[in-house]
Design an enzyme around this catalytic site. Structure first.
Site, short mmCIF file in Angstrom:
data_model
loop_
_atom_site.label_atom_id
_atom_site.label_comp_id
_atom_site.label_asym_id
_atom_site.label_seq_id
_atom_site.Cartn_x
_atom_site.Cartn_y
_atom_site.Cartn_z
N TYR A 42 -10.30 -1.96 -62.78
CA TYR A 42 -11.26 -1.02 -62.19
C TYR A 42 -12.69 -1.26 -62.69
O TYR A 42 -12.88 -2.02 -63.61
CB TYR A 42 -10.80 0.44 -62.25
CG TYR A 42 -10.59 1.18 -63.55
CD1 TYR A 42 -11.15 0.81 -64.75
CD2 TYR A 42 -9.82 2.35 -63.53
CE1 TYR A 42 -10.96 1.57 -65.90
CE2 TYR A 42 -9.61 3.11 -64.68
CZ TYR A 42 -10.19 2.73 -65.85
OH TYR A 42 -10.00 3.48 -66.97
N GLU A 43 -13.63 -0.66 -62.03
CA GLU A 43 -15.06 -0.94 -62.28
C GLU A 43 -15.40 -2.41 -62.08
O GLU A 43 -16.27 -2.95 -62.78
CB GLU A 43 -15.48 -0.52 -63.70
CG GLU A 43 -15.77 0.94 -63.87
CD GLU A 43 -16.72 1.48 -62.81
OE1 GLU A 43 -16.35 2.49 -62.22
OE2 GLU A 43 -17.79 0.89 -62.56
#
Lengths: 570, 570
Positions: free
Chosen positions: B428-429
């Site tokens: 994620y990110e």
């Protein structure tokens, strides 16, 4: 895209990386012709694809459970086990006298590996039986062989290994289970064993436990250990099952993965057992079995890696995102970094598989010819096959999740299960640290002779490739020379901690270099084809890792232990 | 041994690896004195050790669940969140005008990291709010700032980020959510968003969603995207919560880990939203926020690595097995290979933490001085801090399980949870592949100037260490030169796929080399002490990995794409 057993890969490797003809010219394996080999692998592949692979999620979603002292396995597992048994796959390497097929280990390894990829938690059951069959073939009395082997081979009964106790893990010699001579040819076994894979279940009518225990007055440590066969139900002379024995299932573990495989705590209370091998010869008997079991566990790693790779590739090809790339599929597989991950996965699966098969081949040649150098080769390759196979299982499963992006951690995509299931393989049957210590200590007791001979052979192979692939050959040859130097350095260390401090990096480097040579050999058999391209990627991009590992391997213990436990805790 | 926040380590790093005085001489951060720094980190450490760490297992065992459209969080999480909020930890870096503490990012990073180690699934809630606070500080209208910032900073409300849609993951530009101007200063937002961390919960009274959507007639791709603030309950002018907005929670994901963090599918049906930043300026606004969020996610990796390390060390010291070893503890920590694992874990945690703090420091200096070279330094280090921090989280958690042996896969020991929880952080990110591509493309648009300046500075530092530690200094200096060559090679590649093909190995090598220089600097501050010993292990055994990685990094795209998707599927 459902799982497809990698039949083509095994056939290619057997034909081109191994000297299959030499094996087929032995009396023992003369029946394992090219046709038979192909027919067997294709038949096993069908079982994996059609029967076993559909069970894999069941095991995860509906774990084996203990109800009122009885273990209920996952839906379909009993049928799956029956299909494995009826296909003859449990006893494919076992003695035909007791119903086995007497096939070489290269085929058993290949089939075990493809079954692991299909459903590792179920495949563990026949794998345990195979280990027991082997132990009994080598160390069982004739009476035990006649009674038990046909049942284990047919899958009517299954086998387990009982080594570990709460205070005795890698240090098996610390075990406390006791055996007392009943004076009637049987022994009374008492104690508790943990981590017993398939320790209880409902897929067969009897479960035969091989249990390590200590006789009264036996010495401390591994020397004082004996091996006993303790069936759940005591067999009648006619082979039917009789009275319940003094063995019970205390609990099942709640594990990270392998939910379909019941991992039991077993309690023995004056259970009736039969001695296998001589008194206090338990460790020797266990070692026979453990070597092959280690190769089998390495294969579990490779099998899961194959499945995780296929799953990730399928996802990547299906996932359209961004502009169309190199191959114009419009899928994320055309993005350079996703392609890198997929190629690394495939290249490592190839290397790990080829190393495992090379080890199996050496075992076969040793068994067929009695040649000590083949025996030494197999012994050398076993810890590498185990550790690198299972490390590859973990690494490829990890990368497979990464290829999935956010979907990778959503359990419904089943991408994460591979990593959870395979995680224990770097631990059981001797942790990979233990494997590395075995490699640099016991397997170097010959002064590095077996390793040197292997490197000689590898370099001969590499030289044959030099005219066609000078760059690849040179990289491989240099790497072999570095391995040789590192091996010589290791062997010169009398203080074993100097070897142990770098044992794991040494093993990893050895696997990298072996993998490179096997890739190069594959390239020679497929000039201009996809195997050459894969070899080029592996040799020019992944092989260079070995140099850093070998620096670590030769750094010795002083700077390691200079970081004290106090410093670690500060 | 329960979790203890690594307060000493942060203080050591701030004092010796970073030029804390330079930061304290700026007007903006003059109040962050050495005393204040120590007091803050100790206070936060206490919260982590005493309040948050005991919640970590709750999250795993009692996942957040969706009941009749309402999300119920894990036991104790509401109280834990309240304790974080009341301590002022959410807004520690936020503008004091709205209730923040205005502290430098080095402190926010350290506190976020230690909270992740204590309970990552809960820590993700304030981390999301911090991202939103920053986005609103930079891009919100005055009215939005006045209404929302005090609520987000106090923790009465929380924030989320809504980027991903089923067909738009890493390719954000493919999103389809729509926004229509209501003509009254608000917009009607419709669409579905997935993977929304803390998308709904019961720990605060309102939830503010930052949602990327497209206005009618906006161009395709990222250019046409605008950013909207969509609260769950529409606030009244006085800051109390009013009517329910058109946003609902469709489902929660069933994930590998982070069970305590509700990951929601959110549905927007003509929900009322307010524009943040200019129309079609959504991506720019998102990027402001993402850079810091990326550093924060890197810190999550380091925090979990620290916790997994402590857990494994505690187990190892407790586990007596085999003969007493080097330090005579009689524990497995005295076995060479277990010691190797523990030292590698600690050395990598140090490196990853030091890189993260260096990045935070560069951000602080950029914010305090407006100096573009600090801004460029922070931009360069962000992808490295994110990817290496989270890779370290996964690797250390993996090794932690290995240290546990068989107990590692038994869920009750909690060793496996670290690996499950941290797994998503490499995804994620922006996946770590995306981070690496960002490093070799966007962050090299300056022709490699920022990287070159960093390497210059590193080499200056290394030269200062040469008289005391010639071997270590030489290894570090050579590694910097290799990084420089590789950087120059990359920058010269106009075909971006030549860069992308080796982007991940390049980033990993950069982290290794940076880590070495920071270890060396630590050694200089602790001559003869444990930090010197740890540096020696890292530099002489782990740093050499960079060379193989850099070979891979400079291998280009041709041999990679030569392995076609057809070959991959064969």
């Amino acid at each position: 895209m459902p799982y497809r057993a990698a039949v083509t890969d095994y056939l290619f490797m057997i034909d081109t990386l191994l000297d299959a003809d030499a094996l087929r010219q032995t009396t023992r394996f003369e029946e394992a012709t090219a046709d038979v080999t192909a027919a067997i692998l294709e038949e096993a592949g069908k079982l994996c694809d059609e029967v076993l692979a559909p069970l894999q999620r069941n095991g995860d979603l509906h774990p084996a459970r203990l109800e009122n002292g009885v273990v209920r396995t996952s839906p379909g597992f009993a049928e799956g086990f029956k299909a494995i048994a009826e296909g003859g796959w449990i006893g494919m390497g076992a003695d035909p006298e007791y119903g086995g097929m007497g096939l070489p280990m290269i085929l058993t390894s290949a089939v075990n590996e493809m079954m692991s990829g299909a459903c590792i938690s179920l495949q563990l059951a026949p794998l345990m039986s195979q280990g027991q069959i082997e132990a009994l073939e080598h160390h069982g009395s004739d009476a035990i062989k006649e009674l038990y082997l046909p049942k284990l081979i047919s899958g009517e009964w299954t086998g387990t290994m009982n080594l570990t106790e709460p205070q005795a893990g890698s240090d098996v010699g610390a075990l406390k289970s006791k055996a007392v001579d009943n004076g009637d040819g049987t022994y009374a076994i008492s104690g508790q064993k943990i981590y017993i894979s398939w320790g209880d279940h409902d897929v067969a009518e009897n479960i035969c436990h091989l249990v390590l225990a200590r006789l009264p007055g036996a010495p401390e440590g591994t020397k004082g250990i004996s091996l006993f066969l303790v069936p759940k139900f005591i067999p009648n002379a006619d082979g039917t099952v009789g009275a319940r024995n003094g063995v019970s299932t205390v609990s099942l573990e709640h594990k990270l993965g392998l939910h379909g495989s019941p991992t039991a705590v077993m309690q023995y209370d004056n259970a009736t057992g039969w001695l296998v091998g001589p008194e206090q010869g338990g460790m020797a008997a266990m070692f026979t079995m453990m070597n092959n079991a280690r190769l089998g566990v390495g294969g579990q790693g490779v099998g899961v890696a194959e499945a995780a790779y296929q799953h990730a590739l399928s996802y990547a090809l299906d996932r359209k995102q961004g502009r169309a790339g190199a191959d114009g599929t419009g899928s994320i597989a055309d993005h350079a970094d996703v392609r890198r991950m997929l190629v690394e996965m495939k290249a490592d699966v190839f290397a790990a598989r080829a190393i495992g098969l090379s080890c199996a081949y050496a075992l076969d040649m040793a068994n067929a010819t009695g040649d000590a150098s083949w025996r030494a080769r197999a012994a050398l390759l076993t810890p590498i096959a185990k550790a690198f196979g299972t490390d590859t299982g973990c690494n490829v499963a990890h990368t497979g999740v990464q290829v999935h992006g956010g979907m990778g951690v959503i359990e419904e995509t089943a991408a994460a299960q591979f990593g959870r299931d395979v995680r224990v393989t770097t631990i059981y049957e001797g942790t990979n640290g233990i494997q590395a210590m075995d490699l640099v200590a016991r397997k170097m007791m010959d002064g590095g002779e077996a390793a040197g001979l292997l490197l000689d052979e590898m370099e001969e192979d590499i030289e044959r490739a030099r005219p066609d692939f000078p760059n690849m050959a040179d990289a491989c040859w240099q790497a072999c020379e570095s391995m040789r130097e590192a091996t010589e350095w290791l062997v010169a260390q009398d203080d074993m901690n100097n070897r142990f401090a770098g044992a794991v990096p040494f093993l990893r480097a050895f696997a990298r270099v072996l993998g490179a040579q096997l890739h190069l050999k594959a390239a020679m058999a497929d000039k201009g084809g996809p195997r050459e391209k894969l070899a080029r990627f592996y040799i020019l991009r992944m092989l260079p890792e070995h140099a850093g590992l070998l620096t670590h391997a030769q750094a010795g213990e002083a700077d390691l232990f200079a970081v004290t436990t106090d410093a670690l805790a500060s």
